[in-house]
Design a protein around this motif. Structure first.
Motif, short mmCIF file in Angstrom:
data_model
loop_
_atom_site.label_atom_id
_atom_site.label_comp_id
_atom_site.label_asym_id
_atom_site.label_seq_id
_atom_site.Cartn_x
_atom_site.Cartn_y
_atom_site.Cartn_z
N VAL A 100 -0.06 2.99 0.35
CA VAL A 100 -0.10 2.65 1.80
C VAL A 100 1.37 4.12 1.74
O VAL A 100 2.22 3.65 3.07
N ARG B 292 4.19 -1.48 6.42
CA ARG B 292 3.52 -1.26 5.37
C ARG B 292 3.53 -2.03 4.80
O ARG B 292 2.72 -2.34 3.68
N VAL C 258 0.04 3.73 10.26
CA VAL C 258 -0.76 2.38 9.78
C VAL C 258 -2.19 1.89 10.11
O VAL C 258 -3.27 1.57 8.85
#
Ligand SMILES: Nc1ncnc2c1ncn2[C@@H]1O[C@H](COP(=O)(O)OP(=O)(O)OP(=O)(O)O)[C@@H](O)[C@H]1O
Length: 642
Positions: free
Chosen positions: A173, A200, A231
């Motif tokens: 991420v 995130r 994202v």
């Protein structure tokens, strides 16, 4: 059952086994055992949602009306798809997301997984990222994820594998750069990570349990277009691994919009489009609504489906045409083919609400307890308001009272001041401990509730950890305060009396803390809990024995004194100071208190009631904790059973 696929950095969830090399899909039961390959998951729904709304009638009276929020909404999404749920404000996007994720179960209709009605196993398959992310602000990103890995990943997995999983998700991420930064947030004095990083973190938290279906409510709200794209790129990567991603999204840029594979458009609670995203523009063009060249299709759809307040009737007529067109379209028939495979008896039968029945937890109660303890201690160590402010308050208030009541002697002249100091010390402990808790704990309870709904933490584990691990701090504050006051005021100079005084204050502070917990758990809102706290503390002060002559009030009011923790503390302090003690009257003929016991009689206490008062404080402490626990349990079951 938790579905796993190995296209990304995914690790086997079995003890000792580290990596799945083959990209073949797996099903993992909550205990981490692989149970075999799965079909391509299919999530379908067909539902109506109604709500009752109270409106002001013509004559000023309240009228309750039934409101249709979602009408005949049928759709589906397959594994590997990333679906955008879009529509104008108030179209019903969040309502639909809540229904298909079963976070709201008040709808008519059903949700199906692979053609079978969703049951409790559904919650093990899915994760939900809320629009407003709630975190403990004093943890770093890594500590937060580590906590969730410990409580959300199956107990059979070794801690070092869980830690590896955290590191791999941090990498996935893109959070490795801020992994040691405190999360922080608006509700805390800690500035913390950025909004995009928070989003995130929210997504990463849900990924730890490796859900097959991920629901997200506006994961890009408040983010700039670059962050929003980052994202959504992450979500697309997840979809590419075989997960289903369903996401309510507002105003994506054209680049972000293109990341979605499918689009579901809603207009006033009805379906306007469901299908592959690239085909949506052509579909609308065929209806006579062509998207202008070089125009962001996402903006175009929202404009087409918006209700213009100044042109309400025309807008509504336009929406009816669009939604009716979808209703009559071949596309809808194509989309709803999966319904023919569903047992007709199931379709016609009213759905049974399952509630979010959390019956199985991935981690043991022990793990949840110890991990929650660790977290609470970190919170106390790092939260400036919670710890430093209360410590400073204890020192300053102690010194202030010490200065005002400095160096009292054993003469009858000091009696009034010592009574005063007993009362004010009691009030200080009750007020600072109760309100210290109600300022912090409702926020913590809200975060816990999310953990509970995600199956990450039991009420008992969290509550015991939260309340037990703070005890050292709840001993430290009254001890510091009490020691300063005791020394400066010059109360009875024996070790026994000093220790008893400190014990009384510690008991009082912990009972007041428990009362704060009870108020926080019952009201779950800081403002309401503070208001209720004032309403409770004032009568307790009134019935303490100092401000009221109990013999001169209505007899039915007198028993209220036994509900006052202020009375028990205040009496205990005075008994500790004066029971069976001489009072120096000097050569004065007029001496109001010739013995310490006369002082006790004056305040309504008896020399042998010290243990009774301390015992009552202990009983009240337990009762308040029990009320807090029951209230938290009740609220969590209520939220969970929707
Ligand atoms: N429990 C409820 N009682 C009454 N009305 C409700 C309830 N829940 C939702 N609504 C109404 O249903 C409609 C759809 O709400 P919802 O929040 O799903 O819309 P949305 O498309 O997500 O809007 P936004 O983009 O503004 O968040 C709104 O008019 C809302 O006021």
């Amino acid at each position: 059952m938790v579905r796993e696929k190995g296209a990304m950095e995914i690790r086997a969830m079995e003890e000792g086994e580290v990596r799945i090399k083959s990209p073949m899909a797996l099903v993992t039961s909550p205990d981490g055992k692989k149970t075999g390959p799965v079909r391509g998951a299919h999530l379908g729904w067909t539902l109506n949602l109604y709500a009752t709304e109270t409106r002001r009638g013509a004559k000023g009276n309240n009228v309750t009306v039934k409101k249709t929020i979602l009408e005949g909404v049928t759709g589906s999404v397959r594994s590997g798809n990333m679906m955008a749920l879009m529509g104008a404000s108030g179209a019903g996007k969040s309502s639909l997301l809540d229904c298909i994720s079963l976070r709201n179960q008040k709808f008519e209709g059903n949700v199906f997984v692979d053609g079978k009605p969703a049951d409790n196993a559904f919650f093990g398959l899915t994760a939900y990222v809320y629009q407003d992310d709630l975190f403990f602000p004093t943890l770093t990103v890594r500590e937060h994820l580590r906590f969730h890995a410990m409580v959300r990943m199956p107990k059979t997995i070794q801690p070092h594998i869980k830690a590896e999983r955290v590191e791999s998700i941090l990498l996935d991420v893109g959070l490795q750069g801020c992994s040691d930064a405190l999360i922080g947030g608006a509700s805390s004095l800690i500035r913390g990570i950025s909004g995009g990083e928070r989003k995130r973190v929210a997504v990463a938290t849900e990924l730890l349990s490796n859900p097959a279906i991920l629901f997200l409510d506006e994961p890009t709200s408040g983010l700039d277009s670059f962050m929003a794209e980052a994202v959504c790129t992450l979500l697309r990567k997840l979809a590419n691994t075989g997960k289903i991603v369903v996401c309510v999204i507002h105003q994506p840029s054209s680049d972000t919009f293109k990341l979605f594979t499918h689009l579901c458009l809603l207009a006033k609670g009805r379906m306007a489009y469901l299908g592959e995203l690239p085909k949506a523009v052509d579909y609308f063009a065929a209806l006579g609504h062509a998207c202008p060249p070089n125009f962001n299709p996402a903006d175009f759809f929202i404009e087409e489906l918006a209700v213009v307040p100044s042109d309400y009737e025309k807008s509504m007529a336009r929406l009816r045409v669009v939604t009716d067109a979808y209703q009559d379209s071949d596309l809808r028939k194509q989309n709803e083919k999966w319904l023919s495979k569903v047992d007709p008896a199931v379709l016609s039968k009213p759905r049974r609400r399952t509630g979010i029945a959390i019956t199985e937890y991935p981690a043991t109660a022990d793990t949840q307890f110890w991990e929650s303890c660790r977290r609470t201690i970190l919170q106390y160590k790092r939260e400036p308001v919670l710890t430093r402010a209360r410590l400073v308050n204890s020192i300053l208030m102690g010194v202030l009272l010490g200065l005002v009541y400095f160096d009292q002697d054993t003469t009858y002249k000091a009696v009034q001041n010592k009574i005063g100091v007993a009362f004010i010390v009691t009030m200080n402990q009750c007020i600072s401990a109760t309100f210290g808790v109600v300022q912090e704990v409702p926020r913590d309870f809200a975060v816990f509730m999310r953990e509970y709904l995600a199956g990450a933490n039991r009420v008992s584990s969290y509550f015991l950890a939260r309340t037990l691990s703070e005890i050292p701090f709840q001993i430290l504050f009254p001890l510091v305060f009490g020691s300063i006051v005791y020394g400066m005021v010059g109360l009875r100079p024996t070790a026994g009396a000093y220790i008893t005084f400190c014990l009384v204050l510690i008991l009082c502070a912990n009972t007041a803390v428990s009362m704060g917990y009870a108020l926080s758990a019952v009201f779950r809102n800081t403002t309401a809990a503070i208001a209720a706290g004032s309403v409770v503390i004032m009568p307790m002060a009134l019935f303490s024995g100092l401000l009221l002559d109990m013999n001169n009030i209505a007899p039915w009011l007198r028993p209220l004194q036994f509900l006052s923790i202020i009375r028990y503390t205040y009496h205990a302090i005075i008994i500790n100071e004066y029971a069976n003690q001489p009072i120096n009257c000097g050569f004065n003929v007029i001496c109001p208190f010739r013995t310490g016991n006369a002082v006790l009689t004056y305040v309504g206490a008896a020399p042998d009631e010290l243990s009774f008062n301390m015992g009552m404080l202990f009983v009240f402490m337990l009762c308040f904790r029990l009320i807090a626990f029951m209230a938290l349990k009740w609220h969590s079951t209520r939220v969970a059973s929707l």
